[in-house]
Design a protein around this motif. Sequence first.
Motif, PDB file in Angstrom:
ATOM      1  N   ASP A 186       0.853  -1.180   0.000  1.00  0.00           N
ATOM      2  CA  ASP A 186       0.000   0.000   0.000  1.00  0.00           C
ATOM      3  C   ASP A 186       0.893   1.236   0.000  1.00  0.00           C
ATOM      4  N   LYS A 187       0.397   2.341  -0.541  1.00  0.00           N
ATOM      5  CA  LYS A 187       1.194   3.565  -0.608  1.00  0.00           C
ATOM      6  C   LYS A 187       0.339   4.761  -0.194  1.00  0.00           C
ATOM      7  N   ILE A 188       0.945   5.645   0.586  1.00  0.00           N
ATOM      8  CA  ILE A 188       0.318   6.923   0.933  1.00  0.00           C
ATOM      9  C   ILE A 188       1.196   8.000   0.313  1.00  0.00           C
ATOM     10  N   GLN A 189       0.652   8.759  -0.619  1.00  0.00           N
ATOM     11  CA  GLN A 189       1.465   9.705  -1.369  1.00  0.00           C
ATOM     12  C   GLN A 189       0.876  11.114  -1.351  1.00  0.00           C
ATOM     13  N   ASP A 247      -3.723   3.524   9.704  1.00  0.00           N
ATOM     14  CA  ASP A 247      -5.074   3.030   9.427  1.00  0.00           C
ATOM     15  C   ASP A 247      -5.076   2.059   8.241  1.00  0.00           C
ATOM     16  N   THR A 248      -4.284   2.364   7.239  1.00  0.00           N
ATOM     17  CA  THR A 248      -4.208   1.496   6.062  1.00  0.00           C
ATOM     18  C   THR A 248      -3.587   0.146   6.416  1.00  0.00           C
ATOM     19  N   LEU A 249      -2.566   0.176   7.257  1.00  0.00           N
ATOM     20  CA  LEU A 249      -1.927  -1.060   7.694  1.00  0.00           C
ATOM     21  C   LEU A 249      -2.888  -1.909   8.521  1.00  0.00           C
ATOM     22  N   LEU A 250      -3.624  -1.270   9.423  1.00  0.00           N
ATOM     23  CA  LEU A 250      -4.608  -1.992  10.236  1.00  0.00           C
ATOM     24  C   LEU A 250      -5.711  -2.593   9.373  1.00  0.00           C
ATOM     25  N   ASP A 251      -6.142  -1.838   8.378  1.00  0.00           N
ATOM     26  CA  ASP A 251      -7.183  -2.342   7.477  1.00  0.00           C
ATOM     27  C   ASP A 251      -6.713  -3.600   6.748  1.00  0.00           C
ATOM     28  N   LYS A 252      -5.462  -3.584   6.315  1.00  0.00           N
ATOM     29  CA  LYS A 252      -4.938  -4.740   5.581  1.00  0.00           C
ATOM     30  C   LYS A 252      -4.839  -5.962   6.497  1.00  0.00           C
ATOM     31  N   ILE A 253      -4.425  -5.735   7.743  1.00  0.00           N
ATOM     32  CA  ILE A 253      -4.262  -6.840   8.695  1.00  0.00           C
ATOM     33  C   ILE A 253      -5.613  -7.386   9.139  1.00  0.00           C
ATOM     34  N   THR A 292      -5.254  -7.150  -1.890  1.00  0.00           N
ATOM     35  CA  THR A 292      -4.939  -6.152  -2.913  1.00  0.00           C
ATOM     36  C   THR A 292      -4.194  -4.975  -2.293  1.00  0.00           C
ATOM     37  N   ASN A 293      -3.443  -4.251  -3.136  1.00  0.00           N
ATOM     38  CA  ASN A 293      -2.733  -3.061  -2.674  1.00  0.00           C
ATOM     39  C   ASN A 293      -3.421  -1.810  -3.193  1.00  0.00           C
ATOM     40  N   GLN A 294      -3.364  -0.758  -2.409  1.00  0.00           N
ATOM     41  CA  GLN A 294      -4.018   0.476  -2.805  1.00  0.00           C
ATOM     42  C   GLN A 294      -3.074   1.657  -2.672  1.00  0.00           C
ATOM     43  N   VAL A 295      -3.338   2.675  -3.471  1.00  0.00           N
ATOM     44  CA  VAL A 295      -2.584   3.926  -3.401  1.00  0.00           C
ATOM     45  C   VAL A 295      -3.533   5.023  -2.940  1.00  0.00           C
ATOM     46  N   ILE A 296      -3.195   5.677  -1.844  1.00  0.00           N
ATOM     47  CA  ILE A 296      -4.014   6.761  -1.302  1.00  0.00           C
ATOM     48  C   ILE A 296      -3.245   8.062  -1.494  1.00  0.00           C
TER      49      ILE A 296
END
Length: 335
Positions: free
Chosen positions: A155-158, A302-308, A314-318
Amino acid sequence: MATIKDVAKQAGVSTSTVSHVLNKTRFVSEDISTRVMAAVEALNYAPSALARSLKVNHTRTFGMLVTTSTNPFYGEVVKGVERRCYQHGYNLILCNTEGDIERMHANLDTLLQKRVDGLLLMCSEVEEKSFDLFGRHQPVPTVVMDWGPTDFPSDKIQDNSHHGGYLATRHLIEQGHTQIGCLTGPLDKLTAQQRLSGFTQAMEEAGLIINPDWIIAGSFECEGGEAAFNELYLRGPLPTALFVCNDMMAMGVINTAHKKGIRVPDDLSIVGYDDIKLAKYITPSLTTIHQPKHRLGQQAVDTLLDKIQNKRTTNQVIQLEPTLMVRDSVKTLTP
């Protein structure tokens, strides 16, 4: 150090009963619960976090790799990460890579040995090829923050750096400036490339000439701003305004210009990028592009917790959107 067996022996119950009392996983009578808690207090017993993590297969711990810098931007993001971890009952292990691949590899091995539940990566000064190290350690859930190769499986936060560069340059144009330069960060970094492309788009839309002598790459540090401005100064007449691609560089520019008798904004207008906390306290206070640094850190957690928690494969870019912060470092040339 007392063990759970010691507590059970003193309370006259089984170890499983002690576990149920402490973890509230099954009803235990009030009398037995009282005896167990009295034994816990008498023996000063503390449950082993390691033993529990081995049993439930998670440690409630995240690891974060960050390349330290004099830029307070990183510290402000880490603060957002740490606060969000605390709110969710997670611990954070912070490792400094100092931009060294061997040290990064050693830190990564240490974090995996400690069985971290996920990784947060903020290594913006590390070469793209070094990210191959992380690919070998999947499937540890991973979030890349602020920068990273687009093909890295995470996942990426950009930050929308292109739009930020566009906003900065557009503001200078709207204040009547037509002779505008850009001091970029290292152009092998995606953020620097995107901020320059935003500058280019704004200039071209306005029909303004881009003078190549006024485009200079530097590091994302105060010294980089100083060096870039000295080079700009030696090339001949200065522009009336500069988009400087981060606040640390902008502060180096303001300081160096002052030493040369060039006044900001009377002689030279400047827009920075990041909106670090110091930006509004320098003289003149810096007009800059605001990055939501705390939200970047919080969103990464939050993104890491959602994935776990949701076992997302799937991977997402935010993408977080920057905004313009108008202060005192830009002079208006139009009536």
